[in-house]
Enzyme design. Structure first.
Site, PDB file in Angstrom:
ATOM      1  N   THR A 167      10.722 -17.387  33.954  1.00 46.55           N
ATOM      2  CA  THR A 167      11.660 -17.824  32.917  1.00 46.55           C
ATOM      3  C   THR A 167      10.932 -18.071  31.600  1.00 46.55           C
ATOM      4  O   THR A 167      11.396 -17.659  30.523  1.00 46.55           O
ATOM      5  CB  THR A 167      12.410 -19.091  33.360  1.00 46.55           C
ATOM      6  OG1 THR A 167      13.233 -18.774  34.489  1.00 46.55           O
ATOM      7  CG2 THR A 167      13.301 -19.619  32.242  1.00 46.55           C
TER       8      THR A 167
ATOM      9  N   ASN B  51      18.212  -8.633  41.572  1.00 44.16           N
ATOM     10  CA  ASN B  51      17.922  -9.721  42.506  1.00 44.16           C
ATOM     11  C   ASN B  51      19.026  -9.956  43.528  1.00 44.16           C
ATOM     12  O   ASN B  51      18.779 -10.502  44.607  1.00 44.16           O
ATOM     13  CB  ASN B  51      17.636 -11.016  41.740  1.00 44.16           C
ATOM     14  CG  ASN B  51      18.763 -11.396  40.798  1.00 44.16           C
ATOM     15  OD1 ASN B  51      19.155 -10.619  39.930  1.00 44.16           O
ATOM     16  ND2 ASN B  51      19.278 -12.600  40.952  1.00 44.16           N
TER      17      ASN B  51
ATOM     18  N   THR C 117      -3.476 -26.139  28.716  1.00 47.84           N
ATOM     19  CA  THR C 117      -4.426 -25.919  29.803  1.00 47.84           C
ATOM     20  C   THR C 117      -3.750 -25.189  30.949  1.00 47.84           C
ATOM     21  O   THR C 117      -2.673 -25.579  31.405  1.00 47.84           O
ATOM     22  CB  THR C 117      -4.983 -27.266  30.309  1.00 47.84           C
ATOM     23  OG1 THR C 117      -5.643 -27.920  29.215  1.00 47.84           O
ATOM     24  CG2 THR C 117      -5.959 -27.060  31.451  1.00 47.84           C
TER      25      THR C 117
ATOM     26  N   CYS D  12      18.819 -19.509  41.084  1.00 50.07           N
ATOM     27  CA  CYS D  12      18.204 -20.103  39.888  1.00 50.07           C
ATOM     28  C   CYS D  12      19.231 -20.700  38.947  1.00 50.07           C
ATOM     29  O   CYS D  12      19.052 -20.721  37.742  1.00 50.07           O
ATOM     30  CB  CYS D  12      17.373 -19.042  39.175  1.00 50.07           C
ATOM     31  SG  CYS D  12      16.053 -18.387  40.212  1.00 50.07           S
TER      32      CYS D  12
END
Length: 389
Positions: free
Chosen positions: A74, A157, A244, A332
């Site tokens: 996403t 999907n 990070t 989702c």
């Protein structure tokens, strides 16, 4: 008391962690350094991330330098779906996004394009993107506001239907546009090659491959044309995605990509055979079952079906009670069971309701037989009652 055997048949929603990936993750827990640090601990973490980058690149037929890690598919979609790009230092603008009607919500929402700048591409009744419509839309594109961008998935999907991405990409590039491919459901199930697909960008996800959640990647064909960053900060990932890196999940994504690339051919054939047994059994016990997309090319692990008279939500609950975990399409959307936009795009009544069975690396013949036993029971109850089970 008999304990009900659970059978997991929802691999398109998420793939349980591969044992080999689990082993890699356990070893990686000792990597304590920040991958941006220059000391030994930091270099060890950086080396592990770069190994993962090469593994993802190999799966996608790309170069390692062209892989940008994200928090998932996403985020990768929102990174690439933007009007603002740079070719080197020169700005390039995309004025309109054309997105197929069967795309995952992460792409259908249009990313950073305004709603007024997103145009839907229709699909045929077979569930395949309409290439003639793509050509018409691109030929009438108004370039005064910017170039065209097209987003299309390689494997749907819900239905598992393969899309003619390479053919669409040729039309897009002839119009001077950019081709973005959602390869989330294709990775590990069909061969991926960003150059053969003629795609400018591919998006992949870790947890669909049997890796951990929390990692994905945007894979580009080159480094010259890149989207405006979505997340700004310390300049990690060559400035394309600051922050990070999620070292552990990235390492897991790389390990899962390596397993997928190594096992692709054998696993694809095995799952296709299991799917054929499943669908033959479904037709035998319920001749009125509708298997969506059965007449076109599909990836070998997915069955999207309708039992007339059985609502999707009711069916999902009924199978769950029988110990079978399956879904009603995309998982989702905050757990909602709604009407399928894919069926609507295919011109079919979404109120019919449809359920998706998807197979994966741990699926075996016993799973198929248990699923068929539950299917037969539920279909029979539907017939007896004359209404949803």
């Amino acid at each position: 008391m008999t304990v009900l055997t659970r059978t997991y048949m929802d691999w398109n929603a998420t793939a349980p962690l591969l044992p080999a990936v689990r082993d890699v993750l356990v070893s990686a827990l000792d990597l304590s350094g920040n991958p941006s640090s220059v000391h030994r601990e930091g270099r060890a973490a950086r080396a592990a991330i770069e190994t993962a980058r090469r593994e993802v690149a190999a799966l996608a037929g790309a170069q390692a330098a062209h892989v940008t890690f994200t928090s998932g598919a996403t985020e990768a979609a929102n990174l690439v779906l933007t009007p603002e790009f740079k070719m080197g230092r020169a700005p390039v603008r995309y004025g309109r996004l054309y997105v197929s009607a069967i795309e995952h919500p992460a792409f259908r929402e249009g990313g950073r394009f305004g709603k007024a700048d997103v145009t839907e591409i229709p699909v045929t009744s077979a569930g395949v993107i309409d290439l003639a419509a793509v050509e018409v839309l691109l030929s009438s594109h108004d370039a005064s506001a910017g170039l065209p961008m097209v987003a299309c998935m390689l494997v749907n999907n819900e239905t598992g239907i393969l899309q003619p991405v390479a053919e669409a990409a040729r039309l897009v590039h002839a119009a001077g546009g950019l081709m973005v491919v959602d390869a989330v459901q294709a990775a590990g199930r069909v061969p991926l090659d960003i150059n053969a697909l003629d795609a400018d960008f591919l998006v992949v996800s870790s947890h669909k491959l049997g890796g951990p959640k929390g990692a994905g990647a945007l894979v580009s064909r080159g480094e010259v044309m890149m989207p405006k960053p979505l997340i700004h900060g310390g300049g990690q990932e060559k400035g394309h995605r600051s922050g990070t890196e999620n070292t552990l999940s990235v390492i897991g994504l790389g390990a899962a990509a390596a397993v997928a690339a190594r096992n692709l051919e054998i696993e694809a054939a095995r799952l296709a055979a299991l799917r054929a047994r499943l669908e033959d059994g479904m037709r035998a016990s319920a001749p009125d079952v509708i298997i969506h997309g059965e007449d076109v090319a599909r990836v070998g692990n997915t069955t999207f079906f309708t039992l007339p008279g059985l609502k999707a939500e009711t069916g999902q609950i009924a199978f769950d009670i029988e110990g079978i975990a399956l879904s009603a399409g995309s998982a989702c959307s905050s757990g909602k069971v709604g009407e399928s936009h894919v069926l609507s795009a295919m011109g079919r009544d979404p109120k019919l309701g449809a359920l998706r069975i998807s197979l994966g690396h741990a699926t075996d013949e016993a799973d198929i037989e248990r699923t068929l036993a539950a299917f037969t029971k539920i279909a029979g109850r539907r017939k007896l009652s004359g209404q949803a089970a």
